[in-house]
Scaffold this active site. Structure first.
Site, mmCIF file in Angstrom:
data_model
loop_
_atom_site.group_PDB
_atom_site.id
_atom_site.type_symbol
_atom_site.label_atom_id
_atom_site.label_comp_id
_atom_site.label_asym_id
_atom_site.label_seq_id
_atom_site.Cartn_x
_atom_site.Cartn_y
_atom_site.Cartn_z
ATOM 1 N N HIS A 314 0.851 -1.194 0.000
ATOM 2 C CA HIS A 314 0.000 0.000 0.000
ATOM 3 C C HIS A 314 0.881 1.235 0.000
ATOM 4 O O HIS A 314 1.943 1.244 0.625
ATOM 5 C CB HIS A 314 -0.906 0.016 1.243
ATOM 6 C CG HIS A 314 -2.083 0.923 1.096
ATOM 7 N ND1 HIS A 314 -2.007 2.276 1.348
ATOM 8 C CD2 HIS A 314 -3.346 0.679 0.692
ATOM 9 C CE1 HIS A 314 -3.193 2.820 1.114
ATOM 10 N NE2 HIS A 314 -4.023 1.873 0.710
ATOM 11 N N ASP A 372 -7.927 -5.339 -0.165
ATOM 12 C CA ASP A 372 -8.343 -6.205 -1.287
ATOM 13 C C ASP A 372 -7.975 -7.657 -1.102
ATOM 14 O O ASP A 372 -8.388 -8.499 -1.912
ATOM 15 C CB ASP A 372 -7.711 -5.671 -2.580
ATOM 16 C CG ASP A 372 -8.283 -4.311 -2.939
ATOM 17 O OD1 ASP A 372 -7.508 -3.375 -3.181
ATOM 18 O OD2 ASP A 372 -9.524 -4.182 -2.900
HETATM 19 C C1 SDX Z 1 -6.173 0.077 -2.969
HETATM 20 O O1 SDX Z 1 -4.342 4.538 -2.047
HETATM 21 C C2 SDX Z 1 -5.311 3.928 -1.460
HETATM 22 O O2 SDX Z 1 -5.750 4.294 -0.390
HETATM 23 C C3 SDX Z 1 -5.895 2.770 -2.231
HETATM 24 C C4 SDX Z 1 -6.932 1.938 -1.500
HETATM 25 C C5 SDX Z 1 -8.205 2.702 -1.262
HETATM 26 O O3 SDX Z 1 -8.948 2.325 -0.348
HETATM 27 O O4 SDX Z 1 -8.506 3.637 -2.046
HETATM 28 O O5 SDX Z 1 -6.410 1.512 -0.261
HETATM 29 C C6 SDX Z 1 -7.324 0.709 -2.304
HETATM 30 O O6 SDX Z 1 -5.905 0.408 -4.086
HETATM 31 C C7 SDX Z 1 -5.313 -0.896 -2.196
HETATM 32 C C8 SDX Z 1 -4.080 -1.363 -3.015
HETATM 33 C C9 SDX Z 1 -4.529 -2.476 -3.936
HETATM 34 N N1 SDX Z 1 -3.437 -2.852 -4.879
HETATM 35 C C10 SDX Z 1 -2.853 -4.040 -4.802
HETATM 36 O O7 SDX Z 1 -3.047 -4.873 -3.916
HETATM 37 C C11 SDX Z 1 -1.930 -4.321 -5.986
HETATM 38 C C12 SDX Z 1 -0.607 -4.860 -5.433
HETATM 39 N N2 SDX Z 1 0.024 -3.758 -4.715
HETATM 40 C C13 SDX Z 1 1.047 -3.001 -5.427
HETATM 41 O O8 SDX Z 1 0.759 -2.787 -6.779
HETATM 42 C C14 SDX Z 1 1.544 -1.799 -4.614
HETATM 43 O O9 SDX Z 1 1.749 -2.242 -3.344
HETATM 44 C C15 SDX Z 1 0.727 -0.532 -4.584
HETATM 45 C C16 SDX Z 1 0.435 -0.004 -5.936
HETATM 46 C C17 SDX Z 1 -0.534 -0.740 -3.844
HETATM 47 C C18 SDX Z 1 1.560 0.518 -3.821
HETATM 48 O O10 SDX Z 1 2.721 0.669 -4.529
HETATM 49 P P1 SDX Z 1 3.782 1.834 -4.158
HETATM 50 O O11 SDX Z 1 3.474 2.508 -2.903
HETATM 51 O O12 SDX Z 1 3.947 2.677 -5.364
HETATM 52 O O13 SDX Z 1 5.041 1.026 -3.822
HETATM 53 P P2 SDX Z 1 6.051 0.519 -4.872
HETATM 54 O O14 SDX Z 1 5.340 0.002 -6.086
HETATM 55 O O15 SDX Z 1 7.069 1.576 -5.040
HETATM 56 O O16 SDX Z 1 6.673 -0.759 -4.121
HETATM 57 C C19 SDX Z 1 7.748 -0.625 -3.233
HETATM 58 C C20 SDX Z 1 8.495 -1.959 -3.373
HETATM 59 C C21 SDX Z 1 8.883 -2.262 -4.804
HETATM 60 O O17 SDX Z 1 10.005 -3.138 -4.732
HETATM 61 P P3 SDX Z 1 11.516 -2.439 -4.886
HETATM 62 O O18 SDX Z 1 11.478 -1.670 -6.196
HETATM 63 O O19 SDX Z 1 11.682 -1.571 -3.672
HETATM 64 O O20 SDX Z 1 12.465 -3.622 -4.918
HETATM 65 O O21 SDX Z 1 7.613 -3.031 -2.969
HETATM 66 C C22 SDX Z 1 7.372 -3.887 -4.090
HETATM 67 C C23 SDX Z 1 7.732 -3.098 -5.334
HETATM 68 O O22 SDX Z 1 8.129 -3.978 -6.368
HETATM 69 N N3 SDX Z 1 5.958 -4.223 -4.048
HETATM 70 C C24 SDX Z 1 5.454 -5.430 -4.242
HETATM 71 C C25 SDX Z 1 4.078 -5.313 -4.062
HETATM 72 N N4 SDX Z 1 3.768 -4.034 -3.771
HETATM 73 C C26 SDX Z 1 4.941 -3.359 -3.770
HETATM 74 N N5 SDX Z 1 6.074 -6.603 -4.562
HETATM 75 C C27 SDX Z 1 5.248 -7.664 -4.699
HETATM 76 N N6 SDX Z 1 3.884 -7.637 -4.521
HETATM 77 C C28 SDX Z 1 3.286 -6.467 -4.211
HETATM 78 N N7 SDX Z 1 1.963 -6.439 -4.056
#
Ligand code: SDX
Length: 437
Positions: A314, A372
């Protein structure tokens, strides 16, 4: 209330350009903000913050999130208390008006919403333009935008009375539209709203009744869907809410602004993650279940695989999403009540969560289950098809979008949103005749 801090920020430049003092404002809780509104005028420079990781786009009184503590408050009330002591329409009243309703206010609000649940009969012909196998979010984006074609008496976003009426219409009609999108997709006739039922019971009946057989939703199912609505109702300045605010800032009508939020929520990184999370669990189940979790986690950790653990991570929560905890509890209650306590997918989800939370890759990146991760299991258990999960999220989030939109429009200082950029493209150049290109 924004309170000027005694502390100021000073911006100085190593090239001797004149330093600049920036005011700092305090909120009631949470991080202070540095006011950069005069930055460009005084320095000719923009700030640079793609994805807005360090940017407050507005001041708001609606929802507060503490990502480190895993805390979520709607108008100051903890989500844990609202989800267990209130129902969704009370929560809608709270988000829209800032206070929980008393008995009379609740009675009047429920009656008002109930009396707006029908949609214009023409909407069913609008639906006919879609293929039967259209994704429900494609249909819903169209239907919500299409509402602006029917309600010209409540499309002036700058008119507080119009804002009030369109808010009620949207909250009341979204369940009807989501159920219509579902029925259209399975080729069944639409079921009209039934005013004698509660908001959530009415939704479940419109989903699962047919002209040949009525549907009596049991209390466990109605309570579960009502709690799902509460948990998804608002969440500060997330992507779809920011979309609604930016869209509404042009003065467009409320229905168009909410349709923009529906479109944004559809993305798998946002509201589409609940559908993606359940599909992920079903894939793991199909390919060996719990025994294959280690292999799947390895794939997730391999950046080249492009595989993410959907329902995890998140932008704000760097601790357990409080909604995920409540959703997991709801999973237990619903599955036990429906005699599905041994649901293999729920067991798989809990096993996956346990392994991920002990794995350094996830611990180091503070990746925890979000709203989710479990919501799909609950929805599947109560009969909601996977393709409809995000539409259910949109149904619930509509009240949050409206409350945030109305807060912005109600602020006399609001302006149309218009971010700038760092231009890294080609400097000015002249067009050559095609024979010389
Ligand atoms: C919702 O914003 C909100 O409030 C949204 C929400 C709402 O109520 O409105 O809460 C609803 O959208 C919840 C989120 C649902 N999405 C997912 O579950 C999809 C999977 N999650 C990721 O796509 C991700 O965690 C995000 C998009 C939710 C957040 O991404 P960020 O904050 O941009 O973080 P990032 O992508 O920069 O990740 C940081 C690191 C990265 O690795 P490094 O580059 O540091 O090596 O964490 C890794 C990412 O690759 N990472 C994950 C991951 N989420 C982040 N690796 C594997 N699986 C994941 N789910």
């Amino acid at each position: 209330m924004m309170t000027p801090s005694d502390v100021k920020a000073t911006l100085s430049f190593s090239d001797g350009s004149p330093a600049m003092e920036l005011p700092i404002y305090k909120g009631s809780i949470g991080p202070d903000v540095i006011d950069i509104r005069k930055l460009y005028a005084q320095t000719g420079k923009f700030t640079y913050d793609p994805g807005f990781l360090s940017t407050a786009s507005c001041n708001s009184t609606i929802t507060y999130i503490d990502g480190d503590k895993g805390e979520l408050l709607y108008r100051g009330y903890p989500i844990e208390q609202l989800a267990t002591q209130c129902d969704f329409l009370e929560t809608c009243f709270l988000l829209l008006k800032g206070e929980l309703p008393n008995l009379q206010q609740k009675h009047d609000f429920v009656k008002l919403v109930t009396n707006h649940t029908m949609v214009n009969e023409q909407m069913q012909f609008f639906l006919r333009g879609f293929r039967r196998d259209a994704h429900p979010m494609a249909v819903l984006t169209g239907l919500v935008g299409g509402l602006s074609a029917f309600y010209h008496d409540s499309t002036d976003i700058n008119n507080p009375v119009h804002r009030e009426i369109s808010a009620i219409r949207l909250i009341a009609k979204l369940p009807t539209l989501v159920a219509m999108a579902y029925k259209y997709g399975i080729g069944q006739p639409y079921i009209y709203p039934k005013n004698s039922l509660s908001y959530s019971a009415n939704f479940m009946r419109m989903m699962f009744a047919t002209p040949c057989e009525d549907y009596e939703p049991n209390d466990v199912i109605v309570r579960a869907i009502d709690r799902i609505f509460i948990l998804h109702a608002d969440h500060e300045q997330n992507a779809s809410t920011s979309t609604v605010r930016l869209c509404g800032s042009s003065g467009t009508n409320p229905f168009a602004a909410i349709a923009a939020g529906v479109a944004c929520l559809w993305g798998p990184a946002h509201g589409g993650a609940n559908e993606a999370a359940l599909n992920m669990l079903e894939d793991i189940q199909k390919n060996g279940g719990v025994d294959k979790i280690g292999e799947f986690i390895k794939q997730v950790k391999d950046k080249n695989s492009g595989t993410k653990l959907m329902g995890f991570g998140h932008r704000v929560y760097k601790n357990y999403d409080p909604r995920a905890k409540l959703m997991r509890e709801t999973c237990h209650e619903v599955l036990d009540a429906l005699g599905l306590g041994n649901d293999p997918l729920f067991k798989l989800a809990m096993a996956l969560e346990k392994i991920a939370l002990e794995d350094e890759y996830f611990v180091a990146r503070k990746l925890y289950p979000n709203v989710d991760f479990y919501s799909g299991i609950v929805q599947r258990a109560i009969g909601i098809p996977v393709s409809l999960f995000t539409a259910i999220f949109a149904l619930a989030r509509t009240v949050g979008w409206i409350a945030q939109l109305n807060e912005m429009i109600g602020d006399p200082e609001y302006k149309i949103g218009r971010p700038r950029q760092l231009y890294v493209g080609s400097p000015r150049r002249d067009v050559k005749a095609i024979s010389q290109r």
